[in-house]
Design a protein around this motif. Structure first.
Motif, PDB file in Angstrom:
ATOM      1  N   TYR A 184       6.169   6.110  82.277  1.00  0.00           N
ATOM      2  CA  TYR A 184       7.376   5.696  81.576  1.00  0.00           C
ATOM      3  C   TYR A 184       7.107   4.458  80.730  1.00  0.00           C
ATOM      4  N   THR A 217      12.989  18.536  74.873  1.00  0.00           N
ATOM      5  CA  THR A 217      14.136  18.162  74.046  1.00  0.00           C
ATOM      6  C   THR A 217      15.390  18.620  74.781  1.00  0.00           C
ATOM      7  N   ASP A 234       8.479  13.856  77.385  1.00  0.00           N
ATOM      8  CA  ASP A 234       9.914  13.587  77.247  1.00  0.00           C
ATOM      9  C   ASP A 234      10.712  14.420  78.246  1.00  0.00           C
ATOM     10  N   THR A 289      12.744  13.690  80.557  1.00  0.00           N
ATOM     11  CA  THR A 289      14.126  13.307  80.845  1.00  0.00           C
ATOM     12  C   THR A 289      15.097  13.698  79.740  1.00  0.00           C
ATOM     13  N   LEU A 290      14.595  14.320  78.671  1.00  0.00           N
ATOM     14  CA  LEU A 290      15.483  14.893  77.660  1.00  0.00           C
ATOM     15  C   LEU A 290      15.840  16.342  77.992  1.00  0.00           C
ATOM     16  N   HIS A 307       8.416   9.784  80.373  1.00  0.00           N
ATOM     17  CA  HIS A 307       9.819   9.380  80.288  1.00  0.00           C
ATOM     18  C   HIS A 307       9.921   8.160  79.387  1.00  0.00           C
ATOM     19  N   ASN A 308      10.847   8.217  78.436  1.00  0.00           N
ATOM     20  CA  ASN A 308      11.097   7.094  77.530  1.00  0.00           C
ATOM     21  C   ASN A 308      12.446   6.462  77.873  1.00  0.00           C
ATOM     22  N   PRO A 309      12.472   5.432  78.735  1.00  0.00           N
ATOM     23  CA  PRO A 309      13.753   4.806  79.094  1.00  0.00           C
ATOM     24  C   PRO A 309      14.444   4.242  77.854  1.00  0.00           C
ATOM     25  N   VAL A 316      15.892   5.807  75.463  1.00  0.00           N
ATOM     26  CA  VAL A 316      16.043   6.768  74.374  1.00  0.00           C
ATOM     27  C   VAL A 316      17.332   7.560  74.591  1.00  0.00           C
ATOM     28  N   ALA A 332      18.014  10.459  77.290  1.00  0.00           N
ATOM     29  CA  ALA A 332      17.007  10.488  78.358  1.00  0.00           C
ATOM     30  C   ALA A 332      17.646  10.062  79.679  1.00  0.00           C
ATOM     31  N   LEU A 349      16.934   9.966  83.788  1.00  0.00           N
ATOM     32  CA  LEU A 349      16.013  10.127  84.907  1.00  0.00           C
ATOM     33  C   LEU A 349      16.835  10.382  86.164  1.00  0.00           C
TER      34      LEU A 349
END
Length: 371
Positions: free
Chosen positions: A146, A170, A211, A213-214, A255-257, A259, A262, A264
């Protein structure tokens, strides 16, 4: 009319009944348009293929062999002369990464990624990040990476696992992007093409869920039986076919916190025993030739990002882009371009930070009057 396939018996353990058909279809289209750069979605729509994951897998194979260029954010591909010369022939399979104890003394040297770029390993847990990921794979310990976009999460995974398959997450990702789907054949029939999750399980390969968490949680749940002690899934859309994971199968996620979109979830976080934060390595940026003032701006803006004063700050990807633009168009254009890359709501803040290092005469890169 029900879809038909070329044979009635069960498929071989390595893939679909016509290995390489989709690959050849993708390669032929790229070869017919050598001057064009395609996104995965564009190719999927143009070729009338229902699974973006299968198309992405074919493109990654081409990129790893040097048959296409591979740009990211978004993923874009263009055929190379080597790809044209290959005339649709598939490259040999990527080698599996060496097992623990087989990695040589040169493991701290730069590692070549599939797109030809070098990855410079970083320190982690008394070793290098590449070494640690390989050891965790040996022990079947899944990892969640992350950090902000552009810090090198995907690059690290590509460097650690040469046999990598990827699902680009996505909000529109569906179960078929993992498991596979039917595609039309030239004779009017249909063929089931297995998705990257099935291929990774059968061939004992690593699977990156980028990605993650998208992706809608109900879709992501398709992974969980493959990751737990069962290591078995079924394909509901294809005769409830049972798929067992071969030795070497491994799941890693990014994971990109922060964004937008997103999320988690606890269900996702609990599936990954190790969570590793990935941040920009400023020393590496200096080593790669990023000018000092640009690095100072990035450090300042990342401190503001951590404090919640901005929603965006340049990471290694943006700094390397800055360096390339500077070499091509000059320093003024590179600085102006960095302003334009900032989100509108953060642009004044970014502009102020840039002015402290580069002087007051700065604005976003904009077309001027006719010359």
């Amino acid at each position: 009319m029900h879809p038909t396939t070329a044979a009635a018996g069960p498929p071989a353990a390595g893939g679909n009944r016509r290995p390489g058909y989709l690959y050849q279809k993708v390669a032929a289209h790229l070869a017919a348009h050598p001057d064009q750069i395609f996104t995965v979605g564009e190719l999927t729509k143009t070729l009338d293929v229902p699974s973006t994951g299968a198309v992405f897998d074919a493109l990654k194979k081409m990129a790893a062999a040097g048959y296409t260029t591979h740009l990211t954010r978004p993923h874009r591909f263009q055929i190379t002369q080597a790809g044209i010369d290959a005339a649709g022939q598939m490259p040999p399979p990527a080698p599996h990464p060496p097992r623990q104890g087989q990695r040589g003394a040169g493991r701290r040297q730069p590692v070549t990624r599939p797109n030809g770029d070098l990855y410079f390993p970083r320190k982690l847990a008394g070793a290098t990040d590449v070494d640690v990921l390989q050891r965790l794979r040996d022990k079947r310990i899944p990892v969640l990476l992350y950090g902000p976009p552009g810090t090198g999460k995907t690059a690290l995974v590509e460097a650690a696992f040469p046999d990598l398959l990827t699902v680009a997450g996505t909000g529109d990702t569906v179960v078929e992007d993992f498991l596979g789907n039917f595609i039309p054949l030239p004779d009017g029939g249909f063929e089931f093409v297995y998705g990257p999750l099935v291929t990774a399980m059968r061939e004992g390969r690593a699977l990156l869920v980028d990605d993650a968490t998208l992706i809608p949680p109900k879709v992501l749940a398709v992974l969980y039986p493959a990751m737990d002690g069962r290591r078995v899934i079924t394909i509901p859309s294809y005769r409830n076919e049972r798929v067992e994971a071969a030795d070497g199968f491994y799941v890693i996620a990014g994971h990109n916190p922060g964004v937008h979109g997103a999320i988690l979830t606890e269900a996702l976080a609990s599936r990954f025993d190790v969570h590793i934060e990935v941040t920009t390595d400023w020393d590496l940026a200096r080593h790669l030739g990023v000018p000092r003032p640009a690095i100072e701006v990035a450090i300042t803006l990342n401190a503001d990002l951590a404090a919640g004063r901005v929603s965006w700050a340049p990471q290694l990807r943006e700094l390397l882009g800055f360096t390339r633009v500077r070499k091509t168009l000059g320093a003024a254009a590179a600085v102006a371009n960095l302003v334009g890359r900032a989100p509108q709501e953060d642009r004044d803040h970014v502009l102020a930070a840039l002015k402290q290092q580069f002087g007051p005469d700065i604005s976003a890169l904009t077309l001027g009057k006719q010359r």
